[in-house]
Scaffold this active site. Structure first.
Site, PDB file in Angstrom:
ATOM      1  N   TYR A 335       0.807  -1.233   0.000  1.00  0.00           N
ATOM      2  CA  TYR A 335       0.000   0.000   0.000  1.00  0.00           C
ATOM      3  C   TYR A 335       0.838   1.279   0.000  1.00  0.00           C
ATOM      4  O   TYR A 335       0.276   2.355   0.172  1.00  0.00           O
ATOM      5  CB  TYR A 335      -0.877   0.090   1.267  1.00  0.00           C
ATOM      6  CG  TYR A 335      -1.549  -1.142   1.767  1.00  0.00           C
ATOM      7  CD1 TYR A 335      -2.576  -1.742   1.038  1.00  0.00           C
ATOM      8  CD2 TYR A 335      -1.199  -1.688   2.998  1.00  0.00           C
ATOM      9  CE1 TYR A 335      -3.229  -2.862   1.545  1.00  0.00           C
ATOM     10  CE2 TYR A 335      -1.850  -2.808   3.501  1.00  0.00           C
ATOM     11  CZ  TYR A 335      -2.866  -3.386   2.770  1.00  0.00           C
ATOM     12  OH  TYR A 335      -3.511  -4.487   3.280  1.00  0.00           O
ATOM     13  N   CYS A 362      14.979 -10.494  -2.220  1.00  0.00           N
ATOM     14  CA  CYS A 362      15.365 -10.346  -3.618  1.00  0.00           C
ATOM     15  C   CYS A 362      14.258  -9.681  -4.424  1.00  0.00           C
ATOM     16  O   CYS A 362      13.664 -10.280  -5.316  1.00  0.00           O
ATOM     17  CB  CYS A 362      15.693 -11.705  -4.213  1.00  0.00           C
ATOM     18  SG  CYS A 362      16.951 -12.529  -3.267  1.00  0.00           S
TER      19      CYS A 362
END
Ligand SMILES: *Cc1c(COP(=O)(O)O)cnc(C)c1O
Length: 432
Positions: A335, A362
């Site tokens: 968000y 990653c």
């Protein structure tokens, strides 16, 4: 000085939470670490239930929305305050049962409850099942008959209110996966069917208009719409709906510039609307339920990390990498949620730079935040991210097979582990 009132700086210049030195907590329990302040959880619960006493003659109930932060210890704390709980899955129900939570004070939610979950809820005497759709009503009626139970239900209604919040957490509008629509007549037809059911008993209507809402107006509007519907049911079906559940969604302060209305003010104004509207409509005042989640848990929690690499990219930005990230706090990647951060061992110093705090996964999007004002952070410093008590631990994952941090509760100057740190062994627990 900080977003949450339980934070301070001690004589060493270290950040304190509930009076405890966060640098010492990090040394004692390791990082990343979730820290929850029990007194703050209790205080937040009391703000709501005392306001219910004061403004709604005690005819209201506070159900903590456990999805914000759920473990056995918080269930015990909520139970000891005399409040109820909301659960949305068999896992949350199981946690409550395991903590000896009084299950008659539990509301069971969800837009796609499984038969297994409904059976478990009935077996354990859950107080309310908040029914989301007609197939669920019919499955529950059949299951209740088979099990010889008579569950109390509420209907989840979409009141059609715009709550001015992030669209991923907006839930009361017609284009939503949750509940029955009012405008189309769907909700009224469903009520007719429920009233005719032999085993389930319709005792309330529920709505939840969204999350992290700062204004009171949408809550007042939702209460009004719901009461109109209760009056329509009474007038046209001669059926009295006794409970009105207005959900959660009360906003909190993540940044100093955030200015949510005080919790007391929500209840004062919403209670006034309910009283006035009931008198106008000639209906009895319903029992009121609210379901705060974030507003109970978020301000009570912080996350502690250890700073690893510092990468200055001239003219671009400075990255501060920490030993956690999106697995323990996925809210930035989901968000773009903003947080306040502090270098815990330099908390008394000025914040002199603006940095990007990066996690260890990653993914380039694995960030805790960008453009965050911070004291100069170096490798080995302890970084605190504030107001992380809600939707951090509860949304955490094992992405990159990273073990989840421990949760430590603090209370009156003492600390204790409430959830143990995961180990690599936990990561392969279910692998065969
Ligand atoms: C998420 C949710 C809540 C709690 O919302 P907060 O914004 O955390 O207060 C309450 N009720 C229902 C039905 C929910 O889905």
């Amino acid at each position: 000085m900080f977003v949450s009132e339980n934070l301070g700086v001690n004589e060493k210049g270290h950040l304190t939470v509930g009076g405890i030195d966060t640098v010492e907590l990090a040394a004692q329990y390791g990082t990343p670490l979730y820290v929850m302040d029990e007194q703050m959880v209790r205080k937040n619960l009391r703000r709501f239930h005392e306001s219910m006493q004061k403004y709604y003659n005690g005819r209201g109930y506070v159900h903590y929305a456990s999805k914000a932060f759920c473990c056995k210890e918080i269930c015990r704390i909520v139970a000891s305050e005399g409040d109820g709980l909301d659960a949305v899955s068999i896992g949350e129900l199981y946690t409550a049962v395991s903590a000896d939570f009084p299950m008659e004070k539990v509301g069971f939610h969800g837009n796609n409850k499984t038969d297994e979950e409904l059976r478990y809820a009935l077996e354990n005497g859950v107080g309310h099942i908040i029914v989301d759709n007609l197939p669920e009503l019919r499955r529950l009626e059949a299951l209740a008959e088979k099990m010889g139970k008579t569950p109390h239900i509420m209907f989840r209604i979409k009141p059609g209110i715009d709550a001015h919040t992030h669209k991923a957490v907006l839930t009361g509008q017609i284009d939503s996966k949750f509940g029955f629509a009012l405008e189309t007549g769907e909700a009224f037809e469903a009520v007719k069917e429920a009233v005719a059911c032999k085993f389930v008993k319709l005792v309330g209507l529920h709505c939840h208009i969204g999350s992290q809402i700062f204004d009171i107006d949408p809550f007042e509007a939702a209460a009004g719409v719901m009461l109109d519907f209760i009056a329509k049911i009474k007038n046209e079906l001669g059926y009295e709906v006794k409970g009105l559940n207005l959900g959660g969604g009360f906003g909190i302060k993540y940044l100093n510039e955030h200015d949510p209305a005080p919790f007391e003010e929500y209840l004062r104004r919403v209670s006034a609307v309910v009283e006035k509207k009931c008198a106008e409509l000639g209906i009895a005042q319903p029992e009121m339920y609210i379901e705060p989640g974030r507003s109970i848990a978020a301000p009570a929690g912080i996350t502690l990390y250890t700073v690893g690499a510092r990468k200055e990219i001239p003219g671009i930005r400075t990255y501060i990498s920490v030993d956690g990230g999106m697995p323990d706090n996925p809210r930035y990647i989901l968000y773009q949620s903003e947080y306040e951060a502090v270098v815990a061992n330099k908390a008394g110093e000025e914040r002199t730079e603006k940095v990007t705090i990066a996690g260890k996964c990653c993914e380039s999007g694995d960030l805790i935040g960008e453009n965050m004002p911070l004291q100069h952070a170096d490798s080995g410093d302890i970084l605190a991210v504030l107001a992380t008590g809600a939707y951090n631990y509860s949304m955490s994952s094992n992405y990159n097979r990273i073990p989840k941090p421990a949760v430590v509760f603090i209370n009156n100057g003492e600390s204790r582990v409430a959830v143990k740190r995961e180990t690599p062994e936990d990561i392969i627990r279910n692998d065969v």
